[in-house]
Every structure is written in C-alpha cells, then in structure tokens.
Design a protein around this motif. Sequence first.
Motif, PDB file in Angstrom:
ATOM      1  N   ASN A 176      32.556 -10.735   9.685  1.00  0.00           N
ATOM      2  CA  ASN A 176      32.777 -10.221   8.570  1.00  0.00           C
ATOM      3  C   ASN A 176      34.434  -9.489   7.992  1.00  0.00           C
ATOM      4  N   ALA A 177      35.271 -10.606   8.774  1.00  0.00           N
ATOM      5  CA  ALA A 177      36.582 -10.212   8.714  1.00  0.00           C
ATOM      6  C   ALA A 177      37.618 -11.039   8.286  1.00  0.00           C
ATOM      7  N   LYS A 178      38.681 -10.663   7.944  1.00  0.00           N
ATOM      8  CA  LYS A 178      39.488 -11.731   6.960  1.00  0.00           C
ATOM      9  C   LYS A 178      40.442 -12.416   8.147  1.00  0.00           C
ATOM     10  N   THR A 179      40.368 -13.389   8.460  1.00  0.00           N
ATOM     11  CA  THR A 179      41.320 -14.047   9.102  1.00  0.00           C
ATOM     12  C   THR A 179      42.314 -15.399   8.334  1.00  0.00           C
ATOM     13  N   GLY A 180      43.116 -15.897   8.881  1.00  0.00           N
ATOM     14  CA  GLY A 180      43.494 -17.703   8.182  1.00  0.00           C
ATOM     15  C   GLY A 180      44.315 -18.362   9.238  1.00  0.00           C
ATOM     16  N   ILE A 181      44.794 -19.418   8.880  1.00  0.00           N
ATOM     17  CA  ILE A 181      45.413 -20.661   9.166  1.00  0.00           C
ATOM     18  C   ILE A 181      46.750 -20.418   8.717  1.00  0.00           C
ATOM     19  N   ILE A 182      47.649 -21.063  10.011  1.00  0.00           N
ATOM     20  CA  ILE A 182      49.479 -20.527   9.242  1.00  0.00           C
ATOM     21  C   ILE A 182      50.141 -21.664  10.232  1.00  0.00           C
ATOM     22  N   SER A 183      50.418 -22.696   9.139  1.00  0.00           N
ATOM     23  CA  SER A 183      51.263 -23.343  10.134  1.00  0.00           C
ATOM     24  C   SER A 183      52.487 -24.062   8.327  1.00  0.00           C
ATOM     25  N   ARG A 184      53.635 -24.060   9.040  1.00  0.00           N
ATOM     26  CA  ARG A 184      54.759 -24.992   7.978  1.00  0.00           C
ATOM     27  C   ARG A 184      54.212 -26.753   7.066  1.00  0.00           C
TER      28      ARG A 184
END
Length: 435
Positions: A176-184
């Motif tokens: 129940n937590a927001k996270t993400g993916i990050i890449s150019r």
Amino acid sequence: MACCHADFAALEGSDRGFTIGMPTFTFGAGALAEAGDNAVELGLRRVALFTDRNLVSGEHVAKVRGSLQTAGVDCVVFDEVAIEPTDKSFQDAARFAAEASVDGYVSVGGGSVMDTCKAANLYASQPAEFMTYVNAPIGAGQRVPGPVKPHIACPTTSGTGSETTGISIFTLTSLNAKTGIISRRLIPTVALVDPDVTRTLPANVVAATGFDCMSHALESITARLYPRRLNPAQGIRRPVSQGANPFSDALAVGALQSVGRYLVRAVDDASDAEARTEMMYAAMLAGIAFNAAGCHLPHGLSYAVSGLVKDRHIDGYPAKPLIPHGMAVVLNNPSVWRHTAAAHPQRHLRCADALGATTRGASDDDAGEVLATRIIALMQATRMPNGLAALGLDETHVDMLAKGAEPQYRVIKNAPIDVGADELRRLFRSAMRYW
C-alpha cells in the motif's frame, strides 16, 4: 542563480557535471493533430494508443486517432488505464503491449495514462520480472539494459509534467505504498503539449494538477544541490534526478512565476484561455526541471497520505474514492518549507518571490514563513482542504503516516537537509491545519 553561483561550487569528490534529458516537444494550440506526422517521422506503422475510459470516446483521443489514420498509421487502443495505477494495472498494460505487435506507442491522458504507457513500453521492450526495474529499496532498482520503442506523449492535464520525464509512478498493492521506475530510457520521444485540452478540465482538476506543477518547481529549486548528491555515480550512470542545478533552477522559476500569476484564474474560469495555456506551459517547464533535479519531501510525504485516505471522492475525478495526487502534495507544502528553509533561505525566498509573495525586507529567518504563507493563500483561493485534518486525519494517524513515508527514501534523501522518522512525524503534525 547563475551557473557560477556559489551554491554549485564543487567539493572534493563531488560531481562536476549534470546531465539533462527531455523529449522533443511541440507546444501550441492544435498540437495533438500533429501526432500522425510525428509517428511517420519516427518510422512507425502500427502503434498502441494508451488512454482511459473517461477519455477514450472524447475529442482529444478522436483528434489523435484521426491524425494517425490520415498519416496511414495503424492504431490499436488500450483504454484500461487505472487512474492512480497499481502494479497490477501496470502488468495488465504490459501484457497488452507485448501481445499487440506494435512498433511504437502514443499516450493521450494525464499522468496515470502516460506513466502506464511508459511501463508497458518498458516491459514489452525489455522483459523482466516486474520488480526488476522498480526503485530500490522496494524493488531491485536495476538499470534498463537497452532501448524501448518510440513514445509520443499527449498530456490532457496541466500539472503532472509526465510527458517530459523518465519517471513512472504506481502503487505497490502489497505494501500500500507508492513507488516507481525511473530511467532516461522512459522519457517520451516526442511530447505534443496542446493547451486546447485544458478548456474541458474541471476546476478541481486544474487546482490539484496546478499544485503538483507548483511543487515540482519548488522541490527542484530546493532539492539537495547536484554537487552534494548522495549517489556517487557519474557519466552514463549518473542518475536521472541529480539535485538542483542551474538549468532546472531557470525552468522552475519560470514555472513558479506562471503559477503565481495564473493558477487562480485558471481554476476560476474555464474560458480564460490565457491562464489555462500558461498553466499548461508551466507544467511542461516544471516537468523538465524536476526530472533533472528530482523531487523531495512534499512528494515523499504525499504518497503516505494517498495510501492512508481511502474514503474521499473529489468532484471532477472518477467516481471512486481517491485523493488527487496534487492535493496530497500541496497539503504537505507549507509544513515542509517552514522546516527546510534554514538550509537554503535565499532559494526559498526566491521561490516565494516567483510565486508573487512580498519578499522585500524579508530576512533569512523569514524565508520559510513567507513561502508557506503565499502557498496557503493560493490554497485558500482555489478551495483546497485546510490541511490533513480536512481529510479526516489527526494525531492518531501520525505514526502511520510517518511509517508510510519511510519507503520513499529515494525522494526524501533528495531534500536539502537530512530527515528521519522523528522529523517526518513533526512534518505531518504541522500539516494538520493551516488556517
């Protein structure tokens, strides 16, 4: 804030450079009609168009589909994007993309649509177990090993800036937590930013996304300075978001000036084309800025709020309980700036000045209060809730909020000062009520 400003003086062992990534973008009325020409220029013959159920039958999707058809580009539509996406909705979208046999992507929608399209493109282009690319420490945080397919992003809201970023945010349901993916590699190839889309936006959507834009800019300017960032990687391994830098500073100040002048007008009058156009432009500038500099505490704290409040419906949003992202972000803003201003008071005063606050005669000790007071005035003028208490939260929720924010260390560590569990609790307490 010039490039040679003392803020950016290099220390022993610090990074001497910063790297900027952004799409090719077109800004202007009618830009959505250029989707077909851009697809042909990219060599695309068949694309997957991502949108949501609220937009799929509307004029913006129709304009993009018509442009693609005129250009001879085949189009298959995915309209199952979840507003506030989850790991499950990302994986559903990725399965669709893998089976669609396309050579490129088009997204038409807000941040949820564009972020879902980025993730679908990634997993269809570079297949891996889902948590492989998800930000550490929640996921493995592995680098994307190769290219993804071209993506033409067409935003329909004026705030997220997702059309300019390599960031894709979702809720991991197991935590129940927001996270993400990050890449150019996730940065869209082309962004078509058409301010005509804003005339149909409800006032609450303009307000919430406008405050998201504002906070992107504020967090970019007040982030840990790029020579002081904690991640030692340099060169091609330099992270997407590297801390405040002179390029992001310039764009963020421009965005804040527009927010200060036009946000209230854009919320109050859907026919005010000037105000809504300027807010669309501000969102794009702030998106480029925060992609380079990174967000920090207001966004890190907002995810805990979104995860905890499950019983609110906001007019103008889909008929399901949710706290709009920009609302969760702005409700933490005044509390944060009162706390962080001591680290870089002149940067906080510069932000306040850009937003239209009276800063003449203000001392460094006044910086946090001056900025917080201006933001509170904007919140009141746009009918935002009066702090977290207006969402039904109180002292009994503080520990849960702090615990919910702790997994967001990727963004929290980008703050200009170090923050631990005790500070998180104090920040949430201070955000309960503002007036």
